[in-house]
Design an enzyme around this catalytic site. Structure first.
Site, mmCIF file in Angstrom:
data_model
loop_
_atom_site.group_PDB
_atom_site.id
_atom_site.type_symbol
_atom_site.label_atom_id
_atom_site.label_comp_id
_atom_site.label_asym_id
_atom_site.label_seq_id
_atom_site.Cartn_x
_atom_site.Cartn_y
_atom_site.Cartn_z
ATOM 1 N N ASP A 50 -9.032 -0.691 1.647
ATOM 2 C CA ASP A 50 -9.418 -0.033 0.580
ATOM 3 C C ASP A 50 -9.608 -0.021 -0.619
ATOM 4 O OD1 ASP A 50 -6.557 1.035 1.331
ATOM 5 O OD2 ASP A 50 -5.386 0.568 -0.388
ATOM 6 N N THR A 92 -3.501 5.546 -4.124
ATOM 7 C CA THR A 92 -2.067 6.499 -3.565
ATOM 8 C C THR A 92 -1.072 6.093 -4.474
ATOM 9 O OG1 THR A 92 -1.902 4.811 -1.877
ATOM 10 C CG2 THR A 92 -2.870 6.348 -1.268
ATOM 11 N N THR A 93 -0.314 4.788 -4.950
ATOM 12 C CA THR A 93 1.246 4.949 -5.585
ATOM 13 C C THR A 93 0.751 5.578 -7.021
ATOM 14 O OG1 THR A 93 1.375 2.333 -4.293
ATOM 15 C CG2 THR A 93 2.552 2.630 -6.517
ATOM 16 N N ASP A 120 0.975 -1.295 -0.070
ATOM 17 C CA ASP A 120 -0.320 0.199 0.092
ATOM 18 C C ASP A 120 0.834 1.222 0.109
ATOM 19 O OD1 ASP A 120 -2.436 1.477 0.459
ATOM 20 O OD2 ASP A 120 -2.437 1.572 2.194
#
Length: 550
Positions: free
Chosen positions: A391, A98-99, A65
């Site tokens: 998530d 997020t990445t 994550d």
């Protein structure tokens, strides 16, 4: 920082402060931001790898994550911290992507660096990036496809996409079902979804397949007294935010006791007070008591005699969930108990899960709150499962709220890249260079997906581009078969907000970092004082450099 006045140096900043200006400041900041993006880039996609993070006391976190990795890394560099903010914003707003947000921000800065070398002014690049980001938002909205809150199959696919590539992949069919069931259960009539009402309870032991959803609330506590019933059917639940103990005085008061019988009277009076409190609870008709504060030993005895199942020191958040699930009100004073404020549940019982006793409140009439019990072989597995579930829960809730989704697998990025290049040609001046750079930067997502799967990124990009030029807007990269494929048909889909938020926050961070041309860092207090440095022989004035990056 020194100002020269008639040959006399005037010190403006305190000794040891450093100042980096112009291109040096920009390239330093860009390098730091790119390094952060590089750190999480290999985790992107279904074939992304995991990171093992070990902190100062030896605690280990194994995760895929993006935001967890960046939070766990001790980042010092100011520009790198801005990249962490991008990931945090994405996590708060959408819960996933997020990445993607960090990788896009890093690539935007990398492309900006090439333009800076061609003497394009930073504000021109910033203006072009803003235009491109606005246009990208509009294009994404055009691409979006509607989804209904009762379209369970599509919601499962959205949960599936969010979990792919994480540790939960082994049992994702089971978990997708749990996630979608949980979100559809707690969704309000007006379409809002508050994921706080889905409680995720982690228990080591068993396998991922043993994870289950409880339509109601599970409290990680046990009965306060062994003589209390383990199981209560047709439960009337009293939620109490007050201690079932004798009241202590607020002011300092002393009671002087001169004879033993006075002491006995005092103790009897205390017991009578507690009995009075318990009687009020019994009279209300409640047969389950959930208390946020303490329950006195004597009170426990009387409650057990009355056949009431009581739990104490329950978290406030659990009380809120219980109130929503059972229709009870949280009562703050024992004197104010009203029978109408009790909650109802078909069953309240104490069960053992993973060797620990837990209270299950189930069989509620319309439980707008539920609990997911996550099981796994080791603590690290359970923690990573928990992150994957969080998530997926957030992503499905966003899809239900917005009612819009786009294809995944790099499809929207390739489409945006093509459309933005067309848009750049319609612009005048140097800002079109920046829009083109933005378009190229977006291709980092399909490129990274290919790289992480061990495929040739250039071949894959060329194939994807030709598909999109032929009008196949939802074609993305199938990393398992190493070929372009219609992501809509393959069921790889993401909520629209994941993409819009990622591109917006990446563009904002890139523009902010680009506009910095002067970094003034005051000396860290951790270094030697000027007196100590003089004692050491001086000549060390140049040591107060930028703080280390990571």
């Amino acid at each position: 920082m020194v100002a020269n006045l008639g040959g006399q140096p005037i010190f403006i900043l305190k000794e040891g402060s450093t100042r980096t200006r112009g291109r040096d400041a920009q390239s330093g900041n860009i390098a730091a931001a790119k390094a952060v993006a590089g750190a999480v880039r290999t985790t992107l996609g279904p074939k992304g790898m995991d990171k093992m993070l070990v902190d100062t006391i030896g605690d280990v976190v194994i995760t895929n994550d993006g935001v967890t990795i960046l939070k766990e890394m001790d980042i010092e560099h100011p520009a790198a911290k801005m990249m962490v903010e991008v990931a945090k914003t994405q996590d708060d707003e959408v819960g996933d992507g997020t990445t993607t947000a960090v990788v896009v921000a890093g690539e935007l800065l990398k492309r900006a660096e090439d333009l800076l070398e061609q003497d394009v002014h930073p504000t021109v690049i910033a203006h072009g990036y803003r235009l491109a980001a606005d246009k990208a938002q509009a294009l994404l909205k055009e691409m979006a496809i509607e989804i209904k809150a009762d379209d369970i199959e599509m919601l499962k696919k959205i949960a599936d996409t969010a979990m792919t590539g994480k540790g939960a992949e082994a049992a994702k069919d089971k978990l997708n079902e749990l996630v979608v069931k949980a979100i559809t259960m707690i969704a309000d009539e007006d379409g809002t979804v508050d994921t706080d009402f889905v409680k995720v309870e982690k228990k080591v032991g068993g396998t991922i397949e043993d994870s289950e959803i409880i339509e109601g609330v599970v409290i990680d506590k046990e009965r306060v007294h062994p003589a209390m019933p383990k199981k209560v059917e047709a439960a009337k639940i009293l939620l109490l935010n007050a201690a079932v103990e004798y009241k202590k005085t607020e002011v300092d008061a002393e009671i002087s006791i001169t004879s033993p019988d006075q002491l006995q009277m005092f103790l009897d009076e205390e017991e009578k007070m507690i009995k009075g409190l318990v009687n009020k609870i019994i009279e209300s008709g409640a047969n389950v008591l959930v208390c946020q504060k303490g329950i006195d030993d004597i009170a426990q005895h009387y409650l057990a005699k009355a056949g009431i199942l009581a739990v104490r020191r329950v978290k406030k958040s659990d009380l809120t969930k219980l109130a929503r699930a059972t229709g009870a009100s949280v009562i703050s004073s024992i004197d104010a108990i009203d029978t109408g404020e009790l909650g109802k549940a078909g069953m309240v019982e104490e069960k053992k899960v993973g060797g620990e006793d837990m209270i299950f409140v189930t069989d509620c009439e319309n439980p707008k709150s539920c609990t997911l019990i996550v099981r796994g072989g080791t603590e690290h597995v359970v923690d990573e499962l928990d992150r994957a579930l969080e998530d997926a829960l957030r992503v499905v809730s966003v899809a239900v709220e917005d009612g819009k989704f786009v294809a995944g697998g790099g499809a929207p990025e390739v489409e945006l890249s093509l459309r933005l290049r067309e848009y750049a040609a319609s612009q005048e001046g140097r800002s079109q260079l920046a829009i083109e750079a933005f378009a190229t930067a977006l291709e980092i997502i399909p490129r990274t997906l290919a790289e992480n799967a061990g495929l040739d990124p250039i071949d894959m990009l060329v194939e994807l581009r030709s598909e999109h030029e032929a009008g196949n807007k939802t074609t993305g990269l199938n990393v398992f078969d190493a070929k372009p494929e219609d992501m809509l048909a393959a069921g790889v889909i993401e909520p629209l907000r994941v993409k819009t938020q990622a591109i917006a926050s990446a563009a904002e961070a890139a523009v902010m970092i680009l506009r910095i041309d002067d970094v003034i860092a005051s000396s860290g207090s951790g270094g030697p004082s000027p007196e100590e440095m003089a004692a050491m022989g001086g000549g060390m004035g140049g040591m107060g450099g930028m703080p280390p990056m990571m």
